[in-house]
Scaffold this motif. Structure first.
Motif, PDB file in Angstrom:
ATOM      1  N   VAL A  89       0.868  -1.180   0.000  1.00 38.35           N
ATOM      2  CA  VAL A  89       0.000   0.000   0.000  1.00 38.35           C
ATOM      3  C   VAL A  89       0.901   1.224   0.000  1.00 38.35           C
ATOM      4  CG1 VAL A  89      -1.797   1.255   1.229  1.00 38.35           C
ATOM      5  CG2 VAL A  89      -1.767  -1.250   1.283  1.00 38.35           C
ATOM      6  N   PHE A  90       0.626   2.171  -0.914  1.00 37.41           N
ATOM      7  CA  PHE A  90       1.506   3.311  -1.111  1.00 37.41           C
ATOM      8  C   PHE A  90       0.822   4.613  -0.686  1.00 37.41           C
ATOM      9  CE2 PHE A  90       2.446   0.063  -4.252  1.00 37.41           C
ATOM     10  CZ  PHE A  90       3.809  -0.124  -4.091  1.00 37.41           C
ATOM     11  N   GLN A  91       1.639   5.626  -0.464  1.00 40.86           N
ATOM     12  CA  GLN A  91       1.128   6.924  -0.026  1.00 40.86           C
ATOM     13  C   GLN A  91       0.136   7.504  -1.021  1.00 40.86           C
ATOM     14  OE1 GLN A  91       4.184   9.746   0.977  1.00 40.86           O
ATOM     15  NE2 GLN A  91       2.797  11.478   1.073  1.00 40.86           N
ATOM     16  N   PHE A  92       0.426   7.390  -2.318  1.00 41.37           N
ATOM     17  CA  PHE A  92      -0.416   8.005  -3.337  1.00 41.37           C
ATOM     18  C   PHE A  92      -1.243   6.975  -4.105  1.00 41.37           C
ATOM     19  CE2 PHE A  92       3.016  11.121  -2.639  1.00 41.37           C
ATOM     20  CZ  PHE A  92       2.239  12.184  -2.233  1.00 41.37           C
ATOM     21  N   PHE A  93      -1.567   5.864  -3.458  1.00 42.73           N
ATOM     22  CA  PHE A  93      -2.545   4.878  -3.901  1.00 42.73           C
ATOM     23  C   PHE A  93      -2.082   4.004  -5.068  1.00 42.73           C
ATOM     24  CE2 PHE A  93      -4.942   8.968  -3.079  1.00 42.73           C
ATOM     25  CZ  PHE A  93      -5.008   8.795  -1.713  1.00 42.73           C
ATOM     26  N   ASN A  94      -1.483   4.621  -6.111  1.00 48.89           N
ATOM     27  CA  ASN A  94      -1.018   3.898  -7.304  1.00 48.89           C
ATOM     28  C   ASN A  94      -2.121   3.080  -7.972  1.00 48.89           C
ATOM     29  OD1 ASN A  94       1.425   4.969  -6.571  1.00 48.89           O
ATOM     30  ND2 ASN A  94       2.566   3.044  -6.657  1.00 48.89           N
ATOM     31  N   LEU A  95      -3.332   3.620  -7.969  1.00 47.07           N
ATOM     32  CA  LEU A  95      -4.430   2.984  -8.695  1.00 47.07           C
ATOM     33  C   LEU A  95      -4.399   3.429 -10.153  1.00 47.07           C
ATOM     34  CD1 LEU A  95      -7.258   3.550  -6.046  1.00 47.07           C
ATOM     35  CD2 LEU A  95      -5.918   1.453  -6.423  1.00 47.07           C
ATOM     36  N   LEU A  96      -4.980   2.607 -11.020  1.00 42.30           N
ATOM     37  CA  LEU A  96      -5.057   2.929 -12.449  1.00 42.30           C
ATOM     38  C   LEU A  96      -6.388   3.629 -12.704  1.00 42.30           C
ATOM     39  CD1 LEU A  96      -3.621  -0.391 -13.914  1.00 42.30           C
ATOM     40  CD2 LEU A  96      -2.430   1.767 -13.518  1.00 42.30           C
ATOM     41  N   ASP A  97      -6.333   4.900 -13.100  1.00 43.19           N
ATOM     42  CA  ASP A  97      -7.537   5.719 -13.203  1.00 43.19           C
ATOM     43  C   ASP A  97      -8.473   5.284 -14.325  1.00 43.19           C
ATOM     44  OD1 ASP A  97      -6.874   7.289 -11.037  1.00 43.19           O
ATOM     45  OD2 ASP A  97      -5.830   8.798 -12.244  1.00 43.19           O
ATOM     46  N   ASP A  98      -7.959   4.548 -15.319  1.00 41.56           N
ATOM     47  CA  ASP A  98      -8.816   4.120 -16.424  1.00 41.56           C
ATOM     48  C   ASP A  98      -9.451   2.759 -16.178  1.00 41.56           C
ATOM     49  OD1 ASP A  98      -6.371   2.859 -16.589  1.00 41.56           O
ATOM     50  OD2 ASP A  98      -6.283   2.887 -18.782  1.00 41.56           O
ATOM     51  N   LEU A  99      -9.230   2.184 -14.994  1.00 38.06           N
ATOM     52  CA  LEU A  99      -9.872   0.932 -14.603  1.00 38.06           C
ATOM     53  C   LEU A  99     -10.847   1.196 -13.474  1.00 38.06           C
ATOM     54  CD1 LEU A  99      -6.893  -1.621 -14.508  1.00 38.06           C
ATOM     55  CD2 LEU A  99      -8.468  -1.142 -16.400  1.00 38.06           C
ATOM     56  N   THR A 100     -11.941   0.428 -13.429  1.00 40.00           N
ATOM     57  CA  THR A 100     -12.879   0.546 -12.329  1.00 40.00           C
ATOM     58  C   THR A 100     -12.234   0.051 -11.033  1.00 40.00           C
ATOM     59  OG1 THR A 100     -13.795  -1.676 -12.586  1.00 40.00           O
ATOM     60  CG2 THR A 100     -14.806   0.099 -13.900  1.00 40.00           C
ATOM     61  N   VAL A 101     -12.910   0.314  -9.924  1.00 45.23           N
ATOM     62  CA  VAL A 101     -12.439  -0.169  -8.629  1.00 45.23           C
ATOM     63  C   VAL A 101     -12.246  -1.682  -8.658  1.00 45.23           C
ATOM     64  CG1 VAL A 101     -13.207  -0.579  -6.248  1.00 45.23           C
ATOM     65  CG2 VAL A 101     -13.320   1.724  -7.229  1.00 45.23           C
ATOM     66  N   GLY A 145     -10.007  10.446  -0.974  1.00 39.83           N
ATOM     67  CA  GLY A 145      -8.701   9.867  -0.705  1.00 39.83           C
ATOM     68  C   GLY A 145      -8.778   8.634   0.183  1.00 39.83           C
ATOM     69  N   GLY A 146      -9.604   8.712   1.228  1.00 42.06           N
ATOM     70  CA  GLY A 146      -9.746   7.565   2.111  1.00 42.06           C
ATOM     71  C   GLY A 146     -10.320   6.356   1.402  1.00 42.06           C
ATOM     72  N   GLU A 147     -11.299   6.592   0.519  1.00 38.88           N
ATOM     73  CA  GLU A 147     -11.887   5.487  -0.246  1.00 38.88           C
ATOM     74  C   GLU A 147     -10.868   4.891  -1.209  1.00 38.88           C
ATOM     75  OE1 GLU A 147     -16.516   7.091  -0.254  1.00 38.88           O
ATOM     76  OE2 GLU A 147     -15.123   7.711  -1.831  1.00 38.88           O
ATOM     77  N   ARG A 148     -10.084   5.730  -1.851  1.00 36.28           N
ATOM     78  CA  ARG A 148      -9.052   5.209  -2.759  1.00 36.28           C
ATOM     79  C   ARG A 148      -8.022   4.380  -1.997  1.00 36.28           C
ATOM     80  NH1 ARG A 148      -7.193  10.419  -6.022  1.00 36.28           N
ATOM     81  NH2 ARG A 148      -8.264  11.495  -4.325  1.00 36.28           N
ATOM     82  N   GLN A 149      -7.680   4.794  -0.774  1.00 37.02           N
ATOM     83  CA  GLN A 149      -6.723   4.004  -0.011  1.00 37.02           C
ATOM     84  C   GLN A 149      -7.334   2.665   0.402  1.00 37.02           C
ATOM     85  OE1 GLN A 149      -3.752   3.525  -0.132  1.00 37.02           O
ATOM     86  NE2 GLN A 149      -2.746   4.975   1.247  1.00 37.02           N
ATOM     87  N   ARG A 150      -8.623   2.622   0.657  1.00 41.33           N
ATOM     88  CA  ARG A 150      -9.279   1.349   0.948  1.00 41.33           C
ATOM     89  C   ARG A 150      -9.255   0.431  -0.284  1.00 41.33           C
ATOM     90  NH1 ARG A 150     -12.866   0.344   5.347  1.00 41.33           N
ATOM     91  NH2 ARG A 150     -12.440   1.856   7.009  1.00 41.33           N
ATOM     92  N   VAL A 151      -9.431   1.013  -1.453  1.00 41.16           N
ATOM     93  CA  VAL A 151      -9.305   0.221  -2.690  1.00 41.16           C
ATOM     94  C   VAL A 151      -7.884  -0.335  -2.801  1.00 41.16           C
ATOM     95  CG1 VAL A 151      -9.408   0.272  -5.213  1.00 41.16           C
ATOM     96  CG2 VAL A 151     -11.114   1.528  -3.867  1.00 41.16           C
TER      97      VAL A 151
END
Length: 230
Positions: A89-101, A145-151
């Motif tokens: 788990v990273f500070q800035f989430f590192n999620l892919l914005d073009d993919l769904t949760v 931000g909190g929801e993205r970190q949960r993802v």
């Protein structure tokens, strides 16, 4: 005596001509512990995280995690090790914005070769457990931000890792969201997940772990047990 989940022995790591990032560091972490690696910028904590994750190798010493000599792994073997044993788990989430949760969460399972149906069932289970199942079809950019970190935590837990590594997990969040994520990590640990949090924030270390290992100039300067402050 039970074998530690993490065992680091006399590890040193230097870069170019600068001072070593780590100097003969040794520590152990038992399965089921919640531990903070605490130190200011330049203390060696990020280097230590990278060694545990198999993203870097020491110049000397040994790194063993879940029975694997991580310091001996080649690049391909290190990638397999991270997929099967480590959640990050990273500070800035590192999620892919073009993919769904959901698609973000199932990605590690797809890389590990899990069947599609099984992966989606596991993702749905995690999203429900972490209280974000209503966002399964949303895109990360629409979440707080909190929801993205949960993802990001759900993604990290996808392959049932032995170890969850959290690198400044509340650093990009406001106070309320940070407390929420800290509580989540504490709850996961209470359910048996081994958690290592890397941070410069003493308050975070005290709030969501039971033990703090302090680094100063690449050396372990203190190893203190405490009860989480909630």
């Amino acid at each position: 005596m039970t074998t530690p989940l993490i065992e680091i022995r006399e590890v040193s790591r230097g870069y170019d001509d600068g001072p070593p990032a780590l100097r003969n560091a040794s520590l152990t972490v038992a399965a089921g512990e919640a531990v903070a690696i605490l130190g200011p910028s330049g203390s060696g904590k990020s280097t230590l995280l990278n060694l545990i994750a198999g993203l870097d190798r020491p110049n000397s010493g040994t790194v063993t995690v879940d029975g694997v000599r991580v310091d001996e792994l080649g690049e391909a073997a290190a990638a397999r090790y991270r997929r099967s044993r480590i959640g990050m788990v990273f500070q800035f989430f590192n999620l892919l914005d073009d993919l769904t949760v959901t698609d973000n969460v199932v990605l590690p399972a797809q890389l590990a070769g899990m069947a599609r149906g099984e992966a989606h069932r596991r993702a749905a289970e995690l999203l429900e457990t972490l209280g974000i199942d209503r966002h399964a079809r949303a895109y990360p950019g629409r979440l707080s931000g909190g929801e993205r970190q949960r993802v990001a935590v759900a993604r990290a837990l996808m392959n049932r890792p032995a170890l969850l590594l959290a690198d400044e997990p509340t650093g990009a969040l406001d106070t309320a969201a940070g407390e929420d994520v800290c509580g989540l990590l504490t709850d996961l640990n209470a359910d048996g997940q081994t958690v290592v949090v890397v941070t410069h924030d003493l308050g975070l270390a005290r709030s969501c772990t039971r033990r703090t290992i302090q680094l100063v100039d690449g050396r372990v300067s203190a190893d203190l047990a405490s009860e989480p402050v909630r």
